[in-house]
Structure formats: structure tokens, C-alpha cells
Design a protein around this motif. Sequence first.
Motif, mmCIF file in Angstrom:
data_model
loop_
_atom_site.group_PDB
_atom_site.id
_atom_site.type_symbol
_atom_site.label_atom_id
_atom_site.label_comp_id
_atom_site.label_asym_id
_atom_site.label_seq_id
_atom_site.Cartn_x
_atom_site.Cartn_y
_atom_site.Cartn_z
ATOM 1 N N ALA A 1 0.828 -1.203 0.000
ATOM 2 C CA ALA A 1 0.000 0.000 0.000
ATOM 3 C C ALA A 1 0.861 1.251 0.000
ATOM 4 C CB ALA A 1 -0.928 -0.010 1.211
ATOM 5 N N VAL A 2 1.910 1.247 0.789
ATOM 6 C CA VAL A 2 2.802 2.407 0.876
ATOM 7 C C VAL A 2 3.559 2.605 -0.424
ATOM 8 C CG1 VAL A 2 4.819 3.345 2.075
ATOM 9 C CG2 VAL A 2 3.011 2.212 3.381
ATOM 10 N N GLU A 3 3.925 1.517 -1.066
ATOM 11 C CA GLU A 3 4.737 1.589 -2.284
ATOM 12 C C GLU A 3 3.912 1.769 -3.546
ATOM 13 O OE1 GLU A 3 7.047 -1.975 -2.109
ATOM 14 O OE2 GLU A 3 8.260 -1.290 -0.386
ATOM 15 N N GLY A 4 2.575 1.856 -3.413
ATOM 16 C CA GLY A 4 1.728 2.157 -4.546
ATOM 17 C C GLY A 4 1.429 0.993 -5.470
ATOM 18 N N ARG A 5 1.628 -0.219 -5.030
ATOM 19 C CA ARG A 5 1.389 -1.383 -5.888
ATOM 20 C C ARG A 5 0.291 -2.286 -5.333
ATOM 21 N NH1 ARG A 5 4.273 -5.345 -3.254
ATOM 22 N NH2 ARG A 5 5.886 -4.576 -1.819
ATOM 23 N N ILE A 6 -0.472 -1.785 -4.366
ATOM 24 C CA ILE A 6 -1.464 -2.612 -3.693
ATOM 25 C C ILE A 6 -2.570 -3.051 -4.645
ATOM 26 C CG2 ILE A 6 -2.867 -0.651 -2.895
ATOM 27 C CD1 ILE A 6 -2.133 -3.900 -0.943
ATOM 28 N N GLY A 7 -2.918 -2.237 -5.633
ATOM 29 C CA GLY A 7 -3.989 -2.574 -6.557
ATOM 30 C C GLY A 7 -3.742 -3.879 -7.293
ATOM 31 N N ARG A 8 -2.479 -4.201 -7.563
ATOM 32 C CA ARG A 8 -2.169 -5.445 -8.278
ATOM 33 C C ARG A 8 -1.582 -6.522 -7.374
ATOM 34 N NH1 ARG A 8 2.240 -2.112 -9.598
ATOM 35 N NH2 ARG A 8 4.282 -3.036 -9.046
ATOM 36 N N ASP A 9 -1.000 -6.130 -6.247
ATOM 37 C CA ASP A 9 -0.238 -7.088 -5.437
ATOM 38 C C ASP A 9 -0.933 -7.519 -4.152
ATOM 39 O OD1 ASP A 9 1.753 -7.022 -7.292
ATOM 40 O OD2 ASP A 9 3.076 -5.694 -6.145
ATOM 41 N N ARG A 10 -2.114 -6.977 -3.850
ATOM 42 C CA ARG A 10 -2.727 -7.322 -2.557
ATOM 43 C C ARG A 10 -3.062 -8.802 -2.486
ATOM 44 N NH1 ARG A 10 -7.139 -7.920 0.627
ATOM 45 N NH2 ARG A 10 -7.008 -6.886 2.667
ATOM 46 N N ARG A 11 -2.870 -9.378 -1.299
ATOM 47 C CA ARG A 11 -3.133 -10.791 -1.064
ATOM 48 C C ARG A 11 -4.171 -10.944 0.048
ATOM 49 N NH1 ARG A 11 -1.057 -10.555 -5.127
ATOM 50 N NH2 ARG A 11 0.896 -11.500 -5.865
ATOM 51 N N GLY A 12 -4.956 -12.003 -0.045
ATOM 52 C CA GLY A 12 -5.913 -12.320 1.003
ATOM 53 C C GLY A 12 -7.264 -11.665 0.800
ATOM 54 N N ARG A 13 -8.195 -12.041 1.659
ATOM 55 C CA ARG A 13 -9.541 -11.502 1.603
ATOM 56 C C ARG A 13 -9.567 -10.051 2.067
ATOM 57 N NH1 ARG A 13 -13.705 -15.301 1.738
ATOM 58 N NH2 ARG A 13 -15.065 -13.464 1.706
ATOM 59 N N GLU A 14 -10.714 -9.415 1.903
ATOM 60 C CA GLU A 14 -10.837 -7.994 2.227
ATOM 61 C C GLU A 14 -10.607 -7.705 3.704
ATOM 62 O OE1 GLU A 14 -14.867 -10.010 2.183
ATOM 63 O OE2 GLU A 14 -13.129 -9.931 0.851
ATOM 64 N N PHE A 15 -10.745 -8.740 4.551
ATOM 65 C CA PHE A 15 -10.573 -8.537 5.996
ATOM 66 C C PHE A 15 -9.232 -9.045 6.508
ATOM 67 C CE2 PHE A 15 -13.632 -11.926 4.970
ATOM 68 C CZ PHE A 15 -12.825 -13.043 5.195
ATOM 69 N N ALA A 16 -8.279 -9.308 5.627
ATOM 70 C CA ALA A 16 -6.990 -9.850 6.064
ATOM 71 C C ALA A 16 -6.272 -8.916 7.044
ATOM 72 C CB ALA A 16 -6.101 -10.130 4.854
ATOM 73 N N ASP A 17 -6.457 -7.598 6.912
ATOM 74 C CA ASP A 17 -5.815 -6.662 7.847
ATOM 75 C C ASP A 17 -6.164 -6.989 9.301
ATOM 76 O OD1 ASP A 17 -5.120 -5.430 5.496
ATOM 77 O OD2 ASP A 17 -6.172 -3.548 5.898
ATOM 78 N N SER A 18 -7.398 -7.428 9.523
ATOM 79 C CA SER A 18 -7.856 -7.653 10.896
ATOM 80 C C SER A 18 -7.051 -8.749 11.582
ATOM 81 C CB SER A 18 -9.342 -8.010 10.923
ATOM 82 O OG SER A 18 -9.574 -9.309 10.385
ATOM 83 N N GLU A 19 -6.540 -9.719 10.801
ATOM 84 C CA GLU A 19 -5.777 -10.801 11.432
ATOM 85 C C GLU A 19 -4.433 -10.289 11.954
ATOM 86 O OE1 GLU A 19 -7.741 -13.013 11.977
ATOM 87 O OE2 GLU A 19 -9.137 -12.462 10.400
ATOM 88 N N VAL A 20 -3.851 -9.343 11.247
ATOM 89 C CA VAL A 20 -2.626 -8.711 11.736
ATOM 90 C C VAL A 20 -2.910 -7.972 13.035
ATOM 91 C CG1 VAL A 20 -0.780 -7.077 11.196
ATOM 92 C CG2 VAL A 20 -1.743 -8.522 9.381
ATOM 93 N N TYR A 21 -4.049 -7.296 13.090
ATOM 94 C CA TYR A 21 -4.390 -6.539 14.299
ATOM 95 C C TYR A 21 -4.697 -7.472 15.477
ATOM 96 C CZ TYR A 21 -5.091 -2.921 10.720
ATOM 97 O OH TYR A 21 -4.937 -2.060 9.664
ATOM 98 N N LYS A 22 -5.385 -8.577 15.211
ATOM 99 C CA LYS A 22 -5.668 -9.528 16.297
ATOM 100 C C LYS A 22 -4.382 -10.160 16.817
ATOM 101 C CE LYS A 22 -9.067 -11.790 14.217
ATOM 102 N NZ LYS A 22 -10.059 -12.867 14.002
ATOM 103 N N LEU A 23 -3.443 -10.405 15.921
ATOM 104 C CA LEU A 23 -2.157 -10.924 16.363
ATOM 105 C C LEU A 23 -1.443 -9.892 17.234
ATOM 106 C CD1 LEU A 23 0.077 -13.047 16.349
ATOM 107 C CD2 LEU A 23 0.894 -12.050 14.193
ATOM 108 N N LEU A 24 -1.484 -8.630 16.845
ATOM 109 C CA LEU A 24 -0.894 -7.573 17.664
ATOM 110 C C LEU A 24 -1.553 -7.509 19.043
ATOM 111 C CD1 LEU A 24 -0.467 -4.770 14.983
ATOM 112 C CD2 LEU A 24 1.349 -5.583 16.505
ATOM 113 N N GLU A 25 -2.868 -7.650 19.077
ATOM 114 C CA GLU A 25 -3.566 -7.644 20.363
ATOM 115 C C GLU A 25 -3.110 -8.815 21.218
ATOM 116 O OE1 GLU A 25 -8.016 -7.973 22.357
ATOM 117 O OE2 GLU A 25 -7.838 -7.967 20.172
ATOM 118 N N ALA A 26 -3.044 -10.019 20.624
ATOM 119 C CA ALA A 26 -2.604 -11.197 21.378
ATOM 120 C C ALA A 26 -1.192 -10.997 21.924
ATOM 121 C CB ALA A 26 -2.653 -12.431 20.483
#
Length: 667
Positions: free
Chosen positions: A61-86
Amino acid sequence: MTSTVLPVAPTRGRLRPLGLDEVRITGGFWARRRHTNTTATLDHCRDWMDRVGWTGNFRAAVEGRIGRDRRGREFADSEVYKLLEAMAWEAANGDGGKLDAEITALTDLVAPAQDPDGYLSTAFGRPGQPARYSDLEEGHELYCQGHLVQAGVAQARARGEGELAKIAQRAADHVCATFGPGGTEAVCGHPQIESALVELARLTGRQRYLDQAALFVARRGHGTLTEGEFGPAYFQDDVPVRRATVLRGHAVRALYLAAGAVDVAVETGDEELLAAVVRQWEATVARRTYVTGGMGSHHRDESFGTDFVLPPDRAYSETCAGVASVMLAWRLLLATGEPRFADLVERTLFNVVATSPSEDGRSFFYANTLHRRHRGVASPADVDSPRADSGLRAPWFAVSCCPTNVARTLAQLPAYLATADDEGVQLHQYADADIATSLTGGRGVALRVRTDYPSGGTVTVRIDRSPADSWTLSLRVPEWAVGGPVWLADPDGVRRPVAPGTATVTRVFRPGDELRLELPVAPRWIHADPRIDAVRGTVAVQRGPLVYCAESVDLPDGHEVDAILVDTSADPEDGPGDGGTEGTEGMGGTVVVAGEVVVRAGRSEAAWPYEPLGRPTETAGPTGIVLVPYHSWANRGPSTMRVWLPATTEEGRSESPDSGSGPERGR
């Protein structure tokens, strides 16, 4: 002393929760699982998120290539956040040096992806992606930002405000500006932001966050979202929260919404809203919950079925729904002080949350069936599973919400054990633990709890520190102990019977005083309300809080579990204890029941499967059938499994709905 390290920190309510700095689990069942969580599961989750590209989405996202390179479902960000919480909660439990470094590294990855106005998503709003909030039904943007807020709150409470907490607050400010008064009048298709905003309000004291959470709860149920494939009930958008009578639709969404509604009700003093959620919880537990505590019987939409539609072989019982059920019941316990909510927490922790992870903490059940008809096939160790199959645990899923939910639940588990109020301390869950807190007026109390629960039923509480005046120690007597006998011995050695609910001792305690609760942990038959048609004529076995199951690996001559008939005229008996059966170490011991393994004789596989009543079609051999705790199944290789067992005698048949006699009813 009032804890600041609290996953849930209500400013009102009947009970005050004790935090991770006040309760330490020191041994036993849950200590083993928490050790595995810390030493294996957290790293496992991080490694898989790196492997499948979910952490890399922030860099893209920061490097401007997210439109073609994004991986995972639309909610994949939440798993990173839940891991941070854990990680934050685990860091608060002990030496967090390594975890603090991991949190910093992940935060440094997330921070640059946040927009100047606080919005944060790697799935929407950038070139080549859909516009912000263009799919509120399934886009999960507010859901993801809610988990970000929860992670920020965890960091602030565990370690003091850091960069993650600042990111979270900027995201919350964006949500309030966008969806607050005068903004977009909408809700997220997946509730979660509500509880997150309330917890941030509790942390910061800012009314704005509480008001926004209350607004989201009030908007729900007015047809704000489009109906979608499964209709408005799937999103809980069919009936306002105050008018609903039962939880319905997608199970995790419904439970998260109810938890958020309780948070709002408690903080605003809204007794009507709280009563509405209690009413929904009561109806759901009585009519839409499996004997394990699992919730959700529909695979297609991950939803609750209608009343008493609880087929064991089609039980979805998603692990995340179990986590959400614990979250809701815990909040209701804090608000009301009623032990029945702790009963469901216990049942669900032991039979859903503990079932999901494998013994090594590196594979998981997404769904938790109660009857497996065919042996599962092991998932490849290096490929994520595309579906939520429940034959064997998988290392990762295309939708991997459950591993991180288990991780954050186990990380905060000590906070579920005990509470305090003006009168004293209450113990709700039993584990080896050291507890130190202060009562009103700064009166220090320290307790040492020792038990082999759930294998055994003796719980000893030693007073290590006590004020000079009288106070009350309360112990939950579980609902499964109905019929007893249950005994409570006080420091004077006086032993008295107590009933399910709450047992209390009020006195001037002295250091060295001990109380002993003796619970009847012995296997017993359980049968279901006959309106649960799918399990008529069957029985289950429960020992203490643990539900048991038959697994084909314990049957003779390679038979599968569909060959079992059990004899309920004989009581089930304890089998070999922990370690007595190969591969069952630390799981709670086995149970042996009398019964038969049926051998079908003289029938071809192509035969018509229906026969006139009374025609002999089979022979059977008597045997003792070994049952294992349900949470342990599928740890010994592929197997068939069932919880509800066909009975050979009328004693095992279901009684009429009005009957109050017979074995304990499962819920």
C-alpha cells in the motif's frame, strides 16, 4: 490496587474484573495451553501471515502497488491486528522483551499505510481498488479498524501508550468524523467496531467514542444494509437490538453485536438495552446452542439455525463464534454478577476454544462438528486450506480468523478467572493461579488457588494476605454439578453442602487459612430436549465441564463410530487418567461406557437401507467403549468421531419436555 491491564474495563456494573497484573495462571490445563500459545501459536500466525502476504499488504500500500499485489480476503488486515492484540496481552503476562520487539516491527509496517485523515485499509480507497466504504455489507472496513482499535487499547494497557495506540486513536477519530452526527448514517456488515470504540472511550475518557458506539447499535436493525444473499437477518439488520428476542443470522456477527450492545448499555446505564441482550442470550442458550457451548448450525451462511435445529453432523460451531460467546457471557457476568454466565464461559472455553488448536498449537479447527462420519485427510503443511473442513485441523485457512482469535483469547485468559466488588473476591473459573488485588479502602488480598481441575473436582484456596476486617470470598458452583454432592470446607474445617450457583464464606480471614470446594467430577449421561430431533434416541457423556466423544481409533477391529450402541442402564466410569491412553496426555482422562460394537451380517453394501421393524439384520458384541474429551479428538490421526451416541435401552431415550427428572440436560 485497581488493574490497568484489562481486556474489558467497565466503569459500571455489578463486578470489577481483575486484570493480567492481578491474576497469574501458574499450572495445569490452561497453563499448558497458554505456554503453547506463547511459544508456538503466535510465531506460527506471524509466519503464515508473512508467507501468504497479509503483512506485506501494508508495504504494498505504501509503495503504490497494492492494486495489483494485494493478497488475502478484504478482511486480512484484521488478522494482523488480532495478532498484535494477542502479543500485547501476552507481553503483559510476563517477560515481553521478544514480544515487544515483534509488536514494534509490525507497528512499523502498519503505520505508514494510514492515511492522513486516520483511515486505514489495504483493501479499499487506493488506485485500482474500490472506493472507501463502497461495500459496507461485506467490505469489513469498520470491522478491521475495530480490531486495530482493540490492538491499540491492548498495547496502551499492557505497556503504556505507544505508536500502535496512537494509530488506533486516529482511526477511531476518522470513524467518528465519517459516521457520526451529520455524517454517513450507516453500519458495518460485520459488527465489532462497537466494542472497540467503547473500550477506547474507557481508556481515554473521551465521550465521543462511546456516543459513536451507541449510535452504531441504535442504527442496527433498520434496513440500513442491502439484504444480500442471505437476507437482512444475516447482518442483524432486520430487527432493532432492543426489540430482538433471540440471536440470529451470522453467529459471529450476532455475538459481536450483542457484546457491543452490552458495553454500550453498561457505560450509559441503559437497563432496557441490557435486558434486551440478556433476553436474547437466554433464548439462544436454551434453544440454539450445542452441548459443547458451540453456536451456529448452518455451514452455508455460518448462521444460527431456527430453534432446536442442532444437527451434530452439520454443526458449524465456528471457533470464532465460541470466542465471541465467551466475550458476550463475560460482559453479562460483569454487568449482572449472575453465575450462569460464567457457566457458559466455562463450557465454551473447555469444549470449543480448547478444541480448535492442536496439541502443538500449529493447526486449528475452524468449524467444530459433533459427528465426523468419514476420516479426514491431513492438510498440507505448507498450503492454506481453502475451506473450513472439520475432519482434521489445518495449519492455516484462506479465512484464518480463528487462529488469531484463539491466540488473543488464551493471551487474556487470566482476566476471566476472578472479579472483585465492595464485599470481596469472586472466583469464576478454576485453575492453578495466584491472585492479588485490593478491596475498597486499599485493603490488600492475596489468594493461592490450587486444583487439578478439570481432571479432579477439588479446588483449594489459600489466603496469603488479608485485611484485618471481614470480607467475602465467593466460589462459583457450576451448573453441571446439579445433583451433587458438592461440599465447601471453611478454614475451621466445617464442611457443608452447597448447591449450584455461588458459595460464599464471609469472615475475618488470616494468612494461611484455606477453603476447599469439592465438586462431583464423575462421568454422567446427558440427554437432549426431545425437540432437538437430530439427537433423539442418543445420549452424550459429560465429566465435570468436559463433553466426551467416541473416536474410531479407540474401537476394536477397525470399526467406525457408526457401529456404536451404548448401554445407559450402566453408569459411565472413569477410564485411564491422563497419559493412560496413548496420545492423550494432559487432556483430562478417559471414560469407559458399556455398549456394543455392531457387526452387520448378511447385507450387501448395495442393499436397500430400510427394513421392517423387528426383522433381525445385525449381530452385536458387548464391549467397553472408551470415550475421550471432545477437545482432544483428531490429535491421533484421521478418525471418525461422534458426541451423541445411540442408546440400546429406553433409559437413554429423551423424556418429555416437561420432565425434570433423569440425567442432567445438555444445553
